[in-house]
Design a protein around this motif. Structure first.
Motif, PDB file in Angstrom:
ATOM      1  N   LYS A 208     -63.126  12.096  43.680  1.00 52.40           N
ATOM      2  CA  LYS A 208     -62.684  11.790  45.039  1.00 52.40           C
ATOM      3  C   LYS A 208     -61.655  10.667  44.960  1.00 52.40           C
ATOM      4  O   LYS A 208     -61.881   9.659  44.285  1.00 52.40           O
TER       5      LYS A 208
ATOM      6  N   GLU B  21     -61.026  15.515  47.589  1.00 50.23           N
ATOM      7  CA  GLU B  21     -62.263  15.701  46.837  1.00 50.23           C
ATOM      8  C   GLU B  21     -62.163  17.002  46.082  1.00 50.23           C
ATOM      9  O   GLU B  21     -61.620  17.984  46.593  1.00 50.23           O
TER      10      GLU B  21
ATOM     11  N   GLN C  68     -56.055  16.392  40.356  1.00 57.06           N
ATOM     12  CA  GLN C  68     -56.155  15.823  41.698  1.00 57.06           C
ATOM     13  C   GLN C  68     -54.864  15.092  42.080  1.00 57.06           C
ATOM     14  O   GLN C  68     -54.408  15.184  43.220  1.00 57.06           O
TER      15      GLN C  68
END
Ligand code: FES
Ligand code: FES
Lengths: 792, 155
Positions: A294, A180, A373
């Motif tokens: 996420k 996240e 990410q």
């Protein structure tokens, strides 16, 4: 019909058709127009970011010798806006101003300086209201009395969306690791070198002509008709060659409407040239976006579920915002296989210049989050970031979880090639402290699948006229903003007819003369005008072949168009010149002309929100950035950028490279320095080129471009877009390279020395995410867009 | 107040009456019809309006027209000589260095001044010379290459 096997124009590094004119200083941009009796106009702009306009009195200004007319909101009360469902703009504020710089009156005078001076003689009475200057303030201002607009359902929320595809909870439950993160992508502006300019002339024939530096003459045409209450048939919009757009000249603007209105009153040509400072306020640039991302993965790194929340700071008006908010959620699924996906997005109103589409429209921000990410996932799992991607790439001829149809896909090749050229394996995590390398990938659309306003007509129309001289004239509504759309038409037609591009004239971007093309936005022009042109050529070729076949006594299916001839493919010495063939065909068929049209393929998976994302073809880009980051000063120096782009086919490699290099440059500006920032009083902090830093030759590194050709079935000669996609991977690649260099993650752009230092000292706070109750999601089956459950 | 002045522009002597407060940029565009010179800020910040004054690149938005009296002014229109484009113009066209083209007149003239003084500059020298000329379209890559290409043609 026969088709030549080898291409003689497409794929060649030819000059652009307007290249010499541009290099000779002969190109006539809007501000170069000087018409007899022309007068000059200026806008009076609100000094307050949020205020009620209680009264505007222009009487004193009108007494000045040489002032020809003054107009106010009362003269143009009709609302407009680029998206038909959110028309919330007024040419001049009627009862409220919503950002500092919002126009309230316009003056036309015999000189620009007099018009400017006259602004000081217009008396405006304001009731100053509390401004809303951040996403958080907008979301907290839920009272009716705190509203910036009254038309929207929830106070200060322009649009909130929520979409869910596949089994999102199951996906996260199945994941071995959940990542996240929060991110912030600061807003920035297009900064085209040409300031906005428009000239309006309402002639003695009761017809209006508006010349403007616009990317979207057709939409401007519609807006003018609506606001001026004139039949569209009596309005002609001519887009002059645009001195840089990047999305910033795609809305209808106050100065355009006022140029027309002031000319209707004075019956003289009226010119507006906005100052550079005004350009910073007109804006419509990159939205500041806060994001929460996420991703759930198996321990081998395969993605099980992905979820995004985005918060867009929209500024004072809707502009393209409806599309922008969907774009912050649409394309995350178009690079890696994502089996479950949820997206929530909200665009709020604030009392700042409205944001809109800038190169990449709504997609660079979430791509920034996604690619960082991915880098973090790779790091944590001990997988090379390229290998992590390579094991789960989307494939050609597949459908994404959110129903997007991918045709060709060169992503794997883009990754492999860029890695090879940059010597990734040798460098990644192996360079000394302060020296780093980073990677990112992305996908983009080649033209929006839907027009801005719902209709069944083609997105692009082309008309071709053949002349007895052998000359060809093409008419098309497309708008050359420097990307070379005029040249694309010429190359396509030259290829089809086997003639020299020099024998083709282009007439574009004139609503009186040219069939509609929707405009230079969403990277749609090459694919749409190219296909329309090829279709028109096809119709003409049938007539030409018939005439040539008769004259040469060669069956039509043995004829080819090549080297200025229509000739037998098997016996090439048997042929007639193109001009002669035109003469014979005209003798046989009468005047020779034909039209061609292009509609994007229909999206079979329709759901609310499915209008944003579909396209005839996706492009793919990868970037590797190598940089030095000084741990003492926080300064970043980019050493080199390698960029690979799947462009389908390089229609003209010079132009595709140029678009790619320009995208990389613009991305670096966003990554390192550019930002639209405002004071507490709503004024722009840095509204000048000196203060708004953008890269010069000294900051722009060497850029190595690798073009990957996948020959897309929907593209003209297989071509896809090049003007926007290559911007996307560069920004996150910079952040990933910073991590490789100095071991800190920066989740914000611009990545300034100050942020680097704070990060190194452990003082860079995580981006805060506002609280907001998103609507219940609309849920859809994987890839199909079939609704399974809907709460209101 | 208007003043009658004699300006040497692109090798021609031009008599022109203009307000003494006018910038050279305005005189060129408005009084002499030389629209090839562009502007991006009119504050000396972007380089778009560069012209040559006695062979040196000058921001025409910062110079008064009256200050240019008796000087040799060259604008982009003056780069084409006897109907033949300058090798820089050809190189820019050949390499696709002009996208929207708006910054190009200023860049061509700045590059001309560089090559006139230093016919074979290094890439770093070209970067330095053009560092005051913003271009938002090209990423400068093709511009730098075009200057190098033009330099190659100089014996
Ligand atoms: S117009 Fe920008 S420097 Fe002169
Ligand atoms: S080519 Fe457009 S600004 Fe340089």
């Amino acid at each position: 019909m026969t088709r030549k096997k080898t291409l003689s124009v497409i794929g060649k590094p030819l000059r652009k058709v307007d290249a010499m004119a541009k290099c000779a200083g002969e190109t006539v941009y809007a501000d170069d127009l000087n018409l007899p009796r022309m007068i000059y106009a200026k806008l009076l702009r609100s000094p307050h970011p949020h205020a009620r306009v209680l009264g505007v009195n222009a009487a004193r200004a009108l007494t000045l010798d040489g002032v020809c007319a003054v107009i106010t909101g009362q003269d143009l009360p009709e609302k407009f806006g680029i998206m038909p469902s959110t028309e919330d703009e007024e040419a001049l504020a009627v009862d409220k101003v919503r950002y500092a710089g919002d126009p309230v009156a316009a003056v036309a005078a015999i000189s620009e300086s007099l018009a400017e001076q006259a602004l000081g003689y217009i008396d405006v009475e304001y009731e100053v209201l509390k401004p809303i200057l951040s996403i958080e303030e907008a979301l907290a201002s839920t009272e009716e009395s705190q509203r910036i607009h009254t038309w929207n359902r929830r106070a200060n929320v322009q649009k909130a969306v929520s979409l869910e595809f596949g089994d999102i909870e199951g996906g996260f439950a199945r994941s071995d690791h959940i990542f996240e993160g929060t991110f912030f992508y600061q807003g920035n502006t297009h900064l085209p070198m040409e300031q906005y300019c428009a000239v309006g002339f309402y002639g003695p024939d009761d017809k209006l002509t508006l010349w403007s530096s616009t990317q979207t003459p057709h939409y401007l045409h519609r807006a003018l008709a609506k606001v001026l209450k004139l039949p569209a048939s009596r309005i002609r919009v001519i887009a002059t060659p645009v001195g840089g757009g990047f999305g910033g000249k795609s809305d209808p603007f106050s100065h355009e409407i006022c140029a027309a209105k002031l000319s209707m009153i004075t019956r003289r040509p009226v010119k507006f040239t906005l100052s550079r400072e005004e350009c910073f306020y007109v804006h419509r640039g990159r939205h500041p976006v806060k994001m929460w991302a996420k991703t759930g993965v198996k321990s081998d790194g395969t993605i099980q579920a992905m979820q995004y929340k985005t918060f867009l700071d929209g500024g004072g008006y809707s502009s393209y915002g409806l599309a922008s908010v969907y774009y912050t959620g649409a394309l995350q699924t178009v690079t890696y296989k994502v089996p479950a996906y949820k997206f929530e997005g909200v665009r709020v109103f604030t009392n700042k210049p409205p944001c809109g589409p800038k190169r990449g429209h709504g997609t660079p921000q979430p791509r920034f989050a996604e690619e960082i990410q991915m880098d973090e996932i790779a790091e944590k799992l001990g997988i090379d970031p390229l290998d992590l991607r390579l094991k789960q790439l989307v494939e050609a001829n597949s459908v994404t979880i959110n129903g997007l149809q991918i045709s060709s896909c060169g992503l794997r090749e883009c990754i492999e090639k860029v890695a090879e050229r940059a010597e990734w394996k040798k460098k990644f995590r192996k360079l000394p402290f302060g020296h780093g390398i980073g990677f990112a990938a992305s996908a983009y659309i080649t033209g929006a699948g839907l027009p801005i306003y719902r209709n069944d007509m083609p997105h692009s129309g082309v008309q071709i006229k053949l002349d007895r001289s052998g000359g060809v004239t093409v008419f098309c509504g497309s708008t050359d903003i420097g990307q070379g759309s005029d040249s694309i038409l010429v190359y396509a037609i030259a290829e089809e007819f086997g003639i020299d591009p020099v024998d083709i004239r282009v007439v574009t971007a004139d609503t009186d003369l040219t069939p509609v093309d929707l405009g230079s936005y969403s990277s749609r022009v090459t694919i749409m005008t190219g296909n329309a042109a090829i279709q028109a050529c096809g119709k003409l070729k049938l007539m030409l072949l018939e005439a040539a076949s008769e004259a040469l006594e060669v069956p039509a299916d043995d004829l080819e168009f090549a080297e200025g001839q229509v000739r037998s493919a098997s016996l090439p010495q048997r042929g007639i010149g193109f001009a002669e063939c035109v003469v014979k065909a005209e003798g046989k068929h009468g005047t020779l002309g034909a039209t061609g049209s292009y509609w994007p393929p229909k999206n079979p998976r329709e759901f609310k929100g499915s209008g944003v994302g579909p396209t005839p073809a996706y492009t793919f880009s990868t970037a590797i950035v190598e940089l030095h980051c000084d741990g003492e000063t926080g300064e970043i120096k980019i050493d080199k950028v390698w960029i690979a782009h799947d462009c389908g086919r390089a229609f003209n490699p010079l132009l595709v490279e140029g678009q790619t290099e320009g995208s990389v440059y613009m991305a670096l500006g966003e990554a390192l320095m550019e930002e639209q920032i405002f004071r507490k009083n709503g004024l722009h902090k840095i509204p000048s080129i000196l203060e708004y830093k953008s890269p010069t030759t000294l900051e722009t590194p060497e850029i190595e471009t690798i073009l990957v050709e996948t020959i897309d079935p929907e593209g003209p000669y297989g071509a896809k877009e090049a003007g926007q996609g290559p911007l996307l991977p560069v920004v996150p690649a910079v952040s990933n390279a910073v991590y490789d260099a100095i071991g800190v993650r920066i989740h914000e752009v611009p990545i300034t020395p100050d942020k680097i230092l704070r990060a190194l000292e452990g003082r860079l706070k995580a981006v805060s995410i506002p609280k907001f109750d998103f609507p219940a999601p609309l849920k859809w089956q994987p890839g199909q867009g079939v609704q399974v459950e809907q709460k209101s | 107040m208007k003043q009658l002045l004699r300006l040497r522009v692109n090798g021609e002597t031009r008599e022109v009456a203009f307000e003494t407060s006018k910038t050279l940029l305005e005189v060129l565009r408005e009084d002499l019809g030389l629209n090839g010179t562009k502007h991006g800020c009119e504050l000396g910040e972007c380089g778009t309006c560069a012209v040559l004054v006695n062979g040196e690149p000058v921001l025409s938005c910062l110079m008064l027209g009256v200050e240019a009296e008796n000087a040799e002014i060259v604008t982009v229109e003056g780069m084409t000589q006897n109907g033949k484009p300058h090798r820089l113009q050809k190189a820019f066209a050949d390499l696709g260095a002009a996208q929207c083209g708006y910054c190009i007149p200023g860049i061509l003239l700045t590059a001309k001044a560089l090559l006139d003084e230093n016919p074979h500059p290094t890439r770093e020298e070209i970067r330095q010379a053009l560092s005051g000329n913003l271009c938002r379209c090209t990423g400068y890559t093709k511009i730098l290459q075009a200057v190098e290409l033009a330099a190659k043609e100089i014996a």
